[in-house]
Design a protein around this motif. Structure first.
Motif, mmCIF file in Angstrom:
data_model
loop_
_atom_site.group_PDB
_atom_site.id
_atom_site.type_symbol
_atom_site.label_atom_id
_atom_site.label_comp_id
_atom_site.label_asym_id
_atom_site.label_seq_id
_atom_site.Cartn_x
_atom_site.Cartn_y
_atom_site.Cartn_z
ATOM 1 N N UNK A 71 0.833 -1.207 0.000
ATOM 2 C CA UNK A 71 0.000 0.000 0.000
ATOM 3 C C UNK A 71 0.867 1.257 0.000
ATOM 4 N N UNK A 72 1.887 1.276 0.841
ATOM 5 C CA UNK A 72 2.771 2.433 0.893
ATOM 6 C C UNK A 72 3.509 2.614 -0.429
ATOM 7 N N UNK A 122 4.638 5.895 -4.791
ATOM 8 C CA UNK A 122 4.884 5.943 -6.233
ATOM 9 C C UNK A 122 3.994 6.975 -6.917
ATOM 10 N N UNK A 123 2.767 7.078 -6.470
ATOM 11 C CA UNK A 123 1.827 8.022 -7.078
ATOM 12 C C UNK A 123 2.034 9.448 -6.589
ATOM 13 N N UNK A 124 2.445 9.602 -5.363
ATOM 14 C CA UNK A 124 2.398 10.908 -4.722
ATOM 15 C C UNK A 124 3.764 11.573 -4.526
ATOM 16 N N UNK A 181 10.728 6.398 -11.182
ATOM 17 C CA UNK A 181 11.511 6.055 -9.994
ATOM 18 C C UNK A 181 10.812 4.919 -9.270
ATOM 19 N N UNK A 182 11.551 3.872 -8.987
ATOM 20 C CA UNK A 182 10.967 2.702 -8.331
ATOM 21 C C UNK A 182 11.138 2.815 -6.815
ATOM 22 N N UNK A 183 10.067 2.610 -6.106
ATOM 23 C CA UNK A 183 10.081 2.601 -4.646
ATOM 24 C C UNK A 183 9.990 1.144 -4.198
#
Length: 100
Positions: A35-36, A41-43, A49-51
């Motif tokens: 979820x995070x 990734x969206x915000x 960029x990969x989180x």
């Protein structure tokens, strides 16, 4: 509270009914990490960029949340207890994953 009392209270939390209520820390923290990841990734990051978040990152970041709360109220015992509990769960998740 003494350190022994804090650790005993944290043990009661993380080794008691919470797993029945919320599932195992491994599964719960993995879901939170997903979820995070989606949110960050969206915000919060630039396109492309990969989180990458692991379950143990969730435990560490939740412990940081408790540390932030302690900065406002260092006498609040629950934050000390919860922080110890998150770190214990994170340590277990990380070391079990390393073995597995």
């Amino acid at each position: 509270m003494t350190r022994k009392e804090i650790l005993a209270a944290a043990e009661k939390c993380v080794c008691g009914d919470r797993e029945q209520d919320h599932g195992s820390p491994e599964n719960n923290f993995r879901l939170i990490a997903e979820f995070w990841h989606t949110y960050l990734s969206a915000k919060c990051v630039a396109a492309g960029v990969h989180v990458q978040l692991e379950p143990e990152d969730v435990a560490a970041m939740m412990a940081l949340l408790k540390i932030a709360r302690l900065m406002s109220n260092p006498e609040h015992a629950d934050s000390w207890i919860d922080g110890a509990g998150y770190l214990a769960c994170g340590g277990e998740v990380a070391t079990l994953e390393a073995k597995g």
